[in-house]
Scaffold this motif. Sequence first.
Motif, PDB file in Angstrom:
ATOM      1  N   LYS A  36       0.829  -1.215   0.000  1.00  0.00           N
ATOM      2  CA  LYS A  36       0.000   0.000   0.000  1.00  0.00           C
ATOM      3  C   LYS A  36       0.863   1.266   0.000  1.00  0.00           C
ATOM      4  O   LYS A  36       0.602   2.197  -0.751  1.00  0.00           O
ATOM      5  CB  LYS A  36      -0.929   0.023   1.217  1.00  0.00           C
ATOM      6  CG  LYS A  36      -1.981  -1.083   1.231  1.00  0.00           C
ATOM      7  CD  LYS A  36      -3.112  -0.842   0.270  1.00  0.00           C
ATOM      8  CE  LYS A  36      -4.151  -1.951   0.395  1.00  0.00           C
ATOM      9  NZ  LYS A  36      -5.071  -2.004  -0.741  1.00  0.00           N
ATOM     10  N   ASP A  37       1.891   1.284   0.855  1.00  0.00           N
ATOM     11  CA  ASP A  37       2.737   2.480   0.931  1.00  0.00           C
ATOM     12  C   ASP A  37       3.425   2.743  -0.405  1.00  0.00           C
ATOM     13  O   ASP A  37       3.447   3.857  -0.906  1.00  0.00           O
ATOM     14  CB  ASP A  37       3.816   2.323   2.015  1.00  0.00           C
ATOM     15  CG  ASP A  37       3.219   2.375   3.412  1.00  0.00           C
ATOM     16  OD1 ASP A  37       2.117   2.945   3.551  1.00  0.00           O
ATOM     17  OD2 ASP A  37       3.849   1.840   4.345  1.00  0.00           O
ATOM     18  N   ALA A  38       3.981   1.665  -0.970  1.00  0.00           N
ATOM     19  CA  ALA A  38       4.720   1.798  -2.229  1.00  0.00           C
ATOM     20  C   ALA A  38       3.808   2.335  -3.327  1.00  0.00           C
ATOM     21  O   ALA A  38       4.179   3.229  -4.088  1.00  0.00           O
ATOM     22  CB  ALA A  38       5.296   0.446  -2.636  1.00  0.00           C
ATOM     23  N   ALA A  39       2.575   1.799  -3.387  1.00  0.00           N
ATOM     24  CA  ALA A  39       1.640   2.232  -4.422  1.00  0.00           C
ATOM     25  C   ALA A  39       1.277   3.700  -4.231  1.00  0.00           C
ATOM     26  O   ALA A  39       1.221   4.470  -5.193  1.00  0.00           O
ATOM     27  CB  ALA A  39       0.389   1.363  -4.384  1.00  0.00           C
ATOM     28  N   ARG A  40       1.041   4.079  -2.976  1.00  0.00           N
ATOM     29  CA  ARG A  40       0.681   5.465  -2.682  1.00  0.00           C
ATOM     30  C   ARG A  40       1.784   6.420  -3.151  1.00  0.00           C
ATOM     31  O   ARG A  40       1.527   7.436  -3.784  1.00  0.00           O
ATOM     32  CB  ARG A  40       0.471   5.597  -1.176  1.00  0.00           C
ATOM     33  CG  ARG A  40      -0.641   6.519  -0.789  1.00  0.00           C
ATOM     34  CD  ARG A  40      -0.783   6.564   0.708  1.00  0.00           C
ATOM     35  NE  ARG A  40      -1.611   5.520   1.273  1.00  0.00           N
ATOM     36  CZ  ARG A  40      -1.233   4.697   2.255  1.00  0.00           C
ATOM     37  NH1 ARG A  40      -0.013   4.773   2.775  1.00  0.00           N
ATOM     38  NH2 ARG A  40      -2.063   3.794   2.713  1.00  0.00           N
ATOM     39  N   VAL A  41       3.026   6.050  -2.847  1.00  0.00           N
ATOM     40  CA  VAL A  41       4.163   6.897  -3.244  1.00  0.00           C
ATOM     41  C   VAL A  41       4.279   6.949  -4.768  1.00  0.00           C
ATOM     42  O   VAL A  41       4.456   8.016  -5.362  1.00  0.00           O
ATOM     43  CB  VAL A  41       5.481   6.359  -2.618  1.00  0.00           C
ATOM     44  CG1 VAL A  41       6.684   7.084  -3.203  1.00  0.00           C
ATOM     45  CG2 VAL A  41       5.450   6.497  -1.111  1.00  0.00           C
ATOM     46  N   LEU A  42       4.128   5.783  -5.392  1.00  0.00           N
ATOM     47  CA  LEU A  42       4.264   5.727  -6.855  1.00  0.00           C
ATOM     48  C   LEU A  42       3.174   6.565  -7.526  1.00  0.00           C
ATOM     49  O   LEU A  42       3.451   7.371  -8.421  1.00  0.00           O
ATOM     50  CB  LEU A  42       4.184   4.274  -7.332  1.00  0.00           C
ATOM     51  CG  LEU A  42       4.395   4.082  -8.833  1.00  0.00           C
ATOM     52  CD1 LEU A  42       5.826   4.412  -9.223  1.00  0.00           C
ATOM     53  CD2 LEU A  42       4.080   2.643  -9.245  1.00  0.00           C
ATOM     54  N   VAL A  43       1.935   6.396  -7.077  1.00  0.00           N
ATOM     55  CA  VAL A  43       0.828   7.127  -7.700  1.00  0.00           C
ATOM     56  C   VAL A  43       0.996   8.636  -7.454  1.00  0.00           C
ATOM     57  O   VAL A  43       0.812   9.451  -8.359  1.00  0.00           O
ATOM     58  CB  VAL A  43      -0.533   6.620  -7.170  1.00  0.00           C
ATOM     59  CG1 VAL A  43      -1.664   7.545  -7.600  1.00  0.00           C
ATOM     60  CG2 VAL A  43      -0.788   5.203  -7.656  1.00  0.00           C
ATOM     61  N   ARG A  44       1.372   8.989  -6.231  1.00  0.00           N
ATOM     62  CA  ARG A  44       1.578  10.413  -5.922  1.00  0.00           C
ATOM     63  C   ARG A  44       2.628  11.006  -6.869  1.00  0.00           C
ATOM     64  O   ARG A  44       2.414  12.049  -7.483  1.00  0.00           O
ATOM     65  CB  ARG A  44       2.044  10.553  -4.472  1.00  0.00           C
ATOM     66  CG  ARG A  44       2.236  11.987  -4.026  1.00  0.00           C
ATOM     67  CD  ARG A  44       2.968  12.068  -2.703  1.00  0.00           C
ATOM     68  NE  ARG A  44       4.344  11.600  -2.848  1.00  0.00           N
ATOM     69  CZ  ARG A  44       5.083  11.125  -1.845  1.00  0.00           C
ATOM     70  NH1 ARG A  44       4.575  11.024  -0.634  1.00  0.00           N
ATOM     71  NH2 ARG A  44       6.318  10.727  -2.060  1.00  0.00           N
ATOM     72  N   ASN A  45       3.742  10.317  -7.002  1.00  0.00           N
ATOM     73  CA  ASN A  45       4.810  10.854  -7.847  1.00  0.00           C
ATOM     74  C   ASN A  45       4.418  10.857  -9.325  1.00  0.00           C
ATOM     75  O   ASN A  45       4.789  11.765 -10.064  1.00  0.00           O
ATOM     76  CB  ASN A  45       6.108  10.067  -7.640  1.00  0.00           C
ATOM     77  CG  ASN A  45       6.721  10.390  -6.288  1.00  0.00           C
ATOM     78  OD1 ASN A  45       6.440  11.438  -5.713  1.00  0.00           O
ATOM     79  ND2 ASN A  45       7.529   9.486  -5.771  1.00  0.00           N
ATOM     80  N   ALA A  46       3.655   9.846  -9.717  1.00  0.00           N
ATOM     81  CA  ALA A  46       3.193   9.814 -11.114  1.00  0.00           C
ATOM     82  C   ALA A  46       2.300  11.018 -11.390  1.00  0.00           C
ATOM     83  O   ALA A  46       2.439  11.699 -12.409  1.00  0.00           O
ATOM     84  CB  ALA A  46       2.446   8.520 -11.387  1.00  0.00           C
ATOM     85  N   LEU A  47       1.394  11.318 -10.451  1.00  0.00           N
ATOM     86  CA  LEU A  47       0.480  12.450 -10.648  1.00  0.00           C
ATOM     87  C   LEU A  47       1.252  13.769 -10.687  1.00  0.00           C
ATOM     88  O   LEU A  47       0.894  14.691 -11.402  1.00  0.00           O
ATOM     89  CB  LEU A  47      -0.561  12.496  -9.530  1.00  0.00           C
ATOM     90  CG  LEU A  47      -1.609  11.391  -9.555  1.00  0.00           C
ATOM     91  CD1 LEU A  47      -2.500  11.451  -8.325  1.00  0.00           C
ATOM     92  CD2 LEU A  47      -2.462  11.454 -10.813  1.00  0.00           C
ATOM     93  N   LYS A  48       2.321  13.842  -9.900  1.00  0.00           N
ATOM     94  CA  LYS A  48       3.113  15.074  -9.878  1.00  0.00           C
ATOM     95  C   LYS A  48       3.951  15.227 -11.139  1.00  0.00           C
ATOM     96  O   LYS A  48       4.195  16.340 -11.597  1.00  0.00           O
ATOM     97  CB  LYS A  48       4.068  15.050  -8.674  1.00  0.00           C
ATOM     98  CG  LYS A  48       3.417  15.429  -7.368  1.00  0.00           C
ATOM     99  CD  LYS A  48       4.487  15.514  -6.300  1.00  0.00           C
ATOM    100  CE  LYS A  48       3.876  15.813  -4.941  1.00  0.00           C
ATOM    101  NZ  LYS A  48       4.827  15.527  -3.866  1.00  0.00           N
ATOM    102  N   THR A  49       4.429  14.110 -11.688  1.00  0.00           N
ATOM    103  CA  THR A  49       5.438  14.172 -12.753  1.00  0.00           C
ATOM    104  C   THR A  49       4.852  14.036 -14.154  1.00  0.00           C
ATOM    105  O   THR A  49       5.270  14.719 -15.073  1.00  0.00           O
ATOM    106  CB  THR A  49       6.461  13.015 -12.576  1.00  0.00           C
ATOM    107  OG1 THR A  49       6.729  12.874 -11.183  1.00  0.00           O
ATOM    108  CG2 THR A  49       7.733  13.301 -13.326  1.00  0.00           C
TER     109      THR A  49
END
Lengths: 288, 467
Positions: A36-49
């Motif tokens: 869950k943590d990894a996905a949250r970080v990945l999705v957050r960064n994807a949305l930012k980048t």
Amino acid sequence: MLFLPGNTPNLILNGDSLGADAIILDLEDAVAPDQKDAARVLVRNALKTLEFRGIEKIIRINSLDTPYWKKDLDEMMPCRPELIMTPKTSCAKDVLQFDAYMSEAEERLGMEKNSVRLMPLIETALGIENAYEIASASDRVVAIFLGAEDLSADLRCERTKEGKEIFYARGRIVMAARAAGKDAYDTPFTDVNDDEGIRADAALAKALGFTGKASISPRHLDAINEAFSPSEKEIDYAYEVIKAIRLAKEQGRGAVALRGKMIDKPIVMRAEQTIRIAEALGLGRGDE
Amino acid sequence: MSKLVKSLREAIKLAGLKDGDRISFHHHLRNGDYVLNMVMGEIAEMGIKDLSVNASSLFDCHLQLAEHIKNGVVTELLTNYMSSALGGLVSGGLMEKPVQFRTHGGRAADIVNGSTPIDVAFIAAPAADEMGNFTGKLGKSACGSLGYAFADAMHAKKVVLVTDNLVPHPLAMRSIDETYVDLVVEVPEIGNPAGIVSGTTRITRDPVGLVMAQTATKVIEASGLLRDGFSFQTGAGGASLAAAQFLKDIMLKKNIRGSFGCGGITGYMVDMLNEGCFESLIDVQCFDLKAVESLRENPLHTEVSAMMYASPDAKSAAVDSLDVVILGATEIDTDFNVNVHTDSNGKIMGGSGGHSDTAAGAKLSMIIAPLSRARLPIVKDRVFCISTPGKTIDVLVTQKGVAVNPARKELAERLKDAGIKVADIHDLKAEAEKLCGVPAGLEKGEREIAEIIYRDGSKIDSIYQVK
């Protein structure tokens, strides 16, 4: 709209190239608890980048009965996705709980109120029965979404390709959504290799009045887009209707007939809607 | 009379092999081949040195060759493709002389025109009779077409067949006949069937690969070439096969009857033949069991030599009549030059094979490649080495858009008219770099480890050892 697991970088990276109008970045069922943590970080960064040009971003967060949903919203709200999808929404109170938490976040982040919209995922028997109150619980809700997998488990019946077991639920969701003035989205078809099955399923969803349909596989997107795009014939007819109405107005006539049939208000509304969709899909005919 | 000899050693002796000679092998047994290692082992034991080996391709199963190179048995290598095991060693400086890479068509041409004469050709034959009629269509080691063996058989000074399936003379279903063959040796096994052909080749399930395949199909449709009489070649990579599958659906739906499918043949191309998409298949090499079976059973599925497939010296070759070819790339540059020889570290892991031949011949040569692999952009300012010159590549299909060679303006217009997202290749490069960053370039060392010889015989590039 295409579901993409929140922990698959290669798919997320290509989210705008897979042929969907919207992508649902999933933090819920597609992601194991220890991811869950990894996905949250990945999705957050994807949305930012990533730009995701021309693609609506929807985040499926975790449900109210998990320890994750607040953390999901804490991380996602600053990224300003267009929509949050809330799973296992069963009543208006559920919607209001998400709504309140999102309002707080918007205020804290200096965002416009209701700028991130809600799409409750209804996938319990109670949710289906409460579909109208869910759809009309908040202005933030723009659409409701049928989830058939969890629903059939709740109904204690088998989930079949034909979908007889969800016929009532489908009708109910569309009825409730339209009554509340909202959109309705249909559950994915789960057999990735059944090209005929997805065509039939998408056609059924369109016939029942759904606004669109979700998919768990990019392979299904063409069939879904085809089913939900107006046909050449429908577009032609819609433009004819609008033209006839315009002519009638110019000539001061009240009643208008086209192809031997009276054109009444619902026909005009449907024609306008068809043209709106056609134009959005680049199938418009300009100022005809 | 019989050409059958008792042992491989006797055959090597009778063929008169001596120090400094050139010997050759075909690669139809692919990664299941036992013959090259068997022959080289025997030669090494006999004490023959300083040989030139011309093998149409070299796979990981041929890693033993490295020992023969270290021991001076082999001092020169000519090939069209080298997989990463041996490629890595060569890249590390295994050989004194640079490896000569040719194309499938170029190799055949250079054997026929005498540029690379062969003293003894050792030909693995899945079925042969004692007089030397042979084929790849029969036997436990059946590999289908023997396309790459024709030049060797017809032009080597001595031809030795190595078979594990000796059949009564005359073998009726012969691919190459006894008039070319000097000696026949029977051995227990010429290869491992599991490595010779794959049971089935599969289309990709990777969504990005499928998106590219779909786009590739749309490009072919929009090109105007997809009409009755259409001819087509595609590789056995997952996305290329998916494109073939999509193309089949369109051809059947629109009732388009193509002329021929060409190249390395897979079961997917066989399906296209059987369902009426093509009049015939031109098969220089079979990739799977379905292709082998079809070549054996269906007279419209025809075996051809590498000369007929792609020789630039032939009066005409099949690739010259190709409408569309779909190819891969490890790198492509903004001038559309393609590298299929090395990996991103500059190590040899492939080769042209028929890449440059088909690109030169086809009216539409298309590269399918994702914008990035393993976080490295695929589009570069300059490829590490040029396998196929950019002037012969028309289109690059990526998941984020299609780039058209600026020399093909009319094609770009056609694609745009069809609603295909056409991008400048520089923009695709920029997009990949935005996601992945700009990778540090490889620093080329002084030492040339391989030369890339284009199909016309000219050297178009060198592969240098990476510092």
